[in-house]
Write a protein that holds these residues in place. Structure first.
Motif, PDB file in Angstrom:
ATOM      1  N   ASN A   1      75.533  47.643  37.121  1.00  0.00           N
ATOM      2  CA  ASN A   1      76.900  47.126  37.121  1.00  0.00           C
ATOM      3  C   ASN A   1      77.815  47.927  36.195  1.00  0.00           C
ATOM      4  N   GLN A   2      77.263  48.413  35.088  1.00  0.00           N
ATOM      5  CA  GLN A   2      78.067  49.285  34.213  1.00  0.00           C
ATOM      6  C   GLN A   2      78.535  50.513  34.994  1.00  0.00           C
ATOM      7  N   MET A   3      77.671  51.028  35.862  1.00  0.00           N
ATOM      8  CA  MET A   3      77.982  52.242  36.604  1.00  0.00           C
ATOM      9  C   MET A   3      78.855  52.003  37.829  1.00  0.00           C
ATOM     10  N   GLN A   4      78.723  50.820  38.463  1.00  0.00           N
ATOM     11  CA  GLN A   4      79.442  50.633  39.723  1.00  0.00           C
ATOM     12  C   GLN A   4      80.657  49.712  39.670  1.00  0.00           C
ATOM     13  N   GLU A   5      80.842  49.013  38.549  1.00  0.00           N
ATOM     14  CA  GLU A   5      82.012  48.130  38.461  1.00  0.00           C
ATOM     15  C   GLU A   5      83.153  48.878  37.775  1.00  0.00           C
ATOM     16  N   ILE A   6      84.309  48.858  38.386  1.00  0.00           N
ATOM     17  CA  ILE A   6      85.452  49.595  37.833  1.00  0.00           C
ATOM     18  C   ILE A   6      85.918  49.016  36.496  1.00  0.00           C
ATOM     19  N   ASN A   7      85.634  47.729  36.265  1.00  0.00           N
ATOM     20  CA  ASN A   7      86.082  47.103  35.006  1.00  0.00           C
ATOM     21  C   ASN A   7      84.999  47.025  33.933  1.00  0.00           C
ATOM     22  N   SER A   8      83.858  47.661  34.143  1.00  0.00           N
ATOM     23  CA  SER A   8      82.791  47.612  33.134  1.00  0.00           C
ATOM     24  C   SER A   8      83.217  48.390  31.882  1.00  0.00           C
ATOM     25  N   GLN A   9      82.511  48.143  30.788  1.00  0.00           N
ATOM     26  CA  GLN A   9      82.821  48.882  29.540  1.00  0.00           C
ATOM     27  C   GLN A   9      82.643  50.383  29.748  1.00  0.00           C
ATOM     28  N   LEU A  10      81.585  50.745  30.478  1.00  0.00           N
ATOM     29  CA  LEU A  10      81.311  52.169  30.724  1.00  0.00           C
ATOM     30  C   LEU A  10      82.441  52.812  31.534  1.00  0.00           C
ATOM     31  N   SER A  11      82.881  52.132  32.598  1.00  0.00           N
ATOM     32  CA  SER A  11      83.971  52.683  33.421  1.00  0.00           C
ATOM     33  C   SER A  11      85.267  52.753  32.620  1.00  0.00           C
ATOM     34  N   LYS A  12      85.503  51.720  31.811  1.00  0.00           N
ATOM     35  CA  LYS A  12      86.728  51.730  30.999  1.00  0.00           C
ATOM     36  C   LYS A  12      86.723  52.915  30.045  1.00  0.00           C
ATOM     37  N   GLN A  13      85.564  53.155  29.414  1.00  0.00           N
ATOM     38  CA  GLN A  13      85.447  54.283  28.487  1.00  0.00           C
ATOM     39  C   GLN A  13      85.687  55.601  29.234  1.00  0.00           C
ATOM     40  N   GLY A  14      85.090  55.731  30.417  1.00  0.00           N
ATOM     41  CA  GLY A  14      85.248  56.948  31.221  1.00  0.00           C
ATOM     42  C   GLY A  14      86.685  57.151  31.667  1.00  0.00           C
ATOM     43  N   LEU A  15      87.336  56.056  32.093  1.00  0.00           N
ATOM     44  CA  LEU A  15      88.718  56.168  32.574  1.00  0.00           C
ATOM     45  C   LEU A  15      89.676  56.536  31.442  1.00  0.00           C
ATOM     46  N   GLU A  16      89.401  56.047  30.226  1.00  0.00           N
ATOM     47  CA  GLU A  16      90.202  56.424  29.057  1.00  0.00           C
ATOM     48  C   GLU A  16      90.103  57.938  28.817  1.00  0.00           C
ATOM     49  N   ILE A  17      88.864  58.451  28.942  1.00  0.00           N
ATOM     50  CA  ILE A  17      88.626  59.880  28.746  1.00  0.00           C
ATOM     51  C   ILE A  17      89.383  60.685  29.803  1.00  0.00           C
ATOM     52  N   CYS A  18      89.326  60.208  31.040  1.00  0.00           N
ATOM     53  CA  CYS A  18      90.043  60.894  32.128  1.00  0.00           C
ATOM     54  C   CYS A  18      91.539  60.963  31.805  1.00  0.00           C
ATOM     55  N   LYS A  19      92.067  59.845  31.330  1.00  0.00           N
ATOM     56  CA  LYS A  19      93.495  59.777  31.024  1.00  0.00           C
ATOM     57  C   LYS A  19      93.859  60.818  29.958  1.00  0.00           C
ATOM     58  N   LYS A  20      93.016  60.907  28.943  1.00  0.00           N
ATOM     59  CA  LYS A  20      93.323  61.833  27.851  1.00  0.00           C
ATOM     60  C   LYS A  20      93.149  63.292  28.292  1.00  0.00           C
ATOM     61  N   ILE A  21      92.113  63.579  29.082  1.00  0.00           N
ATOM     62  CA  ILE A  21      91.928  64.959  29.550  1.00  0.00           C
ATOM     63  C   ILE A  21      93.126  65.373  30.406  1.00  0.00           C
ATOM     64  N   GLU A  22      93.609  64.436  31.209  1.00  0.00           N
ATOM     65  CA  GLU A  22      94.770  64.741  32.047  1.00  0.00           C
ATOM     66  C   GLU A  22      96.009  65.039  31.189  1.00  0.00           C
ATOM     67  N   GLU A  23      96.154  64.286  30.098  1.00  0.00           N
ATOM     68  CA  GLU A  23      97.284  64.544  29.183  1.00  0.00           C
ATOM     69  C   GLU A  23      97.155  65.929  28.558  1.00  0.00           C
ATOM     70  N   LEU A  24      95.918  66.284  28.188  1.00  0.00           N
ATOM     71  CA  LEU A  24      95.692  67.557  27.500  1.00  0.00           C
ATOM     72  C   LEU A  24      95.838  68.767  28.414  1.00  0.00           C
ATOM     73  N   THR A  25      95.443  68.609  29.682  1.00  0.00           N
ATOM     74  CA  THR A  25      95.374  69.766  30.580  1.00  0.00           C
ATOM     75  C   THR A  25      96.468  69.788  31.639  1.00  0.00           C
ATOM     76  N   SER A  26      97.135  68.657  31.847  1.00  0.00           N
ATOM     77  CA  SER A  26      98.090  68.480  32.951  1.00  0.00           C
ATOM     78  C   SER A  26      97.425  68.673  34.308  1.00  0.00           C
ATOM     79  N   ILE A  27      96.110  68.477  34.344  1.00  0.00           N
ATOM     80  CA  ILE A  27      95.366  68.548  35.608  1.00  0.00           C
ATOM     81  C   ILE A  27      94.807  67.145  35.872  1.00  0.00           C
TER      82      ILE A  27
END
Ligand SMILES: [Zn+2]
Ligand SMILES: [Zn+2]
Length: 255
Positions: A174-200
């Motif tokens: 469930n951590q891996m497949q639920e979009i609202n899990s703690q793991l997904s939230k942590q991953g999505l935060e990282i995605c947001k920041k990488i996008e800010e840093l790279t504009s990609i």
């Protein structure tokens, strides 16, 4: 991947056990800077020399130009302790056909993805589907990429639990497949920041095991509930991609 040899001659009366710890610290700094891959390196003492054979994504990943503040500091410390220069050289490739990581100058998008078995970068290129060395993107936090690698470790831990089946399998899944899990939230935060840093733009890979009642490809995006199936499979792997929510997935292996 490439295999490198990092070594230093010991020209002083330094306590070798102490030296092993200092050398390990250097390796952890290389790792947190995305210059080496994997979690444990083979490290050994050979006479008056300490040697290590780490994996790298590029033949020049250990080039000084990629060094972080912490790597440079630790190299200097080791060189002072040993009274000699740290050396590195390419010793081989894991596969004859290995051609290195992504070389695209400006990919259209990235994907954050890993699994229990890989030691490649968790950042892959949406255009060529190859791993992207972390040192190619701007520094993420404290001169390195540690938060990204922590998410990677968490993901790998969950994937191991669900592969091993006996302990916490459902929770990990469930951590891996639920979009609202703690793991997904942590991953999505990282995605947001990488996008800010790279504009990609960067897509988060969401594991998909849950059975869908009906045609699997009609399963809606778990975040916006819109249609997200791809007309043709992407990179021979992905079947779903939501450009609005920036998540990407595969059809369930359970259907
Ligand atoms: Zn690429
Ligand atoms: Zn969506």
């Amino acid at each position: 991947m490439y295999i490198q040899e990092i070594s230093i001659d010991i020209n002083t009366k330094v306590d070798k056990n102490e030296l092993v710890d200092e050398f390990s610290l250097l390796l952890s700094f290389y790792r947190s800077n995305g210059q080496t891959q994997g979690r444990i390196e083979s490290q050994f003492i050979e006479g008056e020399k300490i040697v290590c054979l780490p994996f790298t994504l590029e033949n020049n990943s250990l080039d000084k130009k990629y060094n972080s503040y912490y790597v440079n500091n630790q190299v200097k410390k080791l060189e002072d302790i040993c009274n000699s220069k740290l050396r590195s050289k390419l010793v081989g490739k894991s596969y004859d056909s290995y051609e290195g990581p992504c070389k695209c100058t400006k990919p259209e998008y990235y994907i954050l993805i890993t699994n229990y078995i890989t030691i490649e970068s968790p950042l892959t290129c949406g255009d060529c589907n190859k791993p992207v060395p972390l040192y190619r993107i701007p520094k993420y936090y404290d001169h390195g990429y540690m938060p990204i690698l922590r998410w990677e470790t968490n993901y790998v831990s969950c994937d191991n639990l669900q592969m091993n089946c006996e302990v916490g399998e459902r929770w990990a899944l469930n951590q891996m497949q639920e979009i609202n899990s703690q793991l997904s939230k942590q991953g999505l935060e990282i995605c947001k920041k990488i996008e800010e840093l790279t504009s990609i733009p960067i897509f988060y890979y969401l594991y998909n095991y849950k059975k869908f009642k009906g045609d699997e490809l009609r399963k809606p995006c778990p975040s916006c509930s819109k249609k997200w199936n791809l007309k043709t499979r992407l990179h021979n792997l992905y079947d779903f991609k939501c450009n609005h929510c920036k998540i990407i997935s595969t059809i369930s292996s359970n259907s």
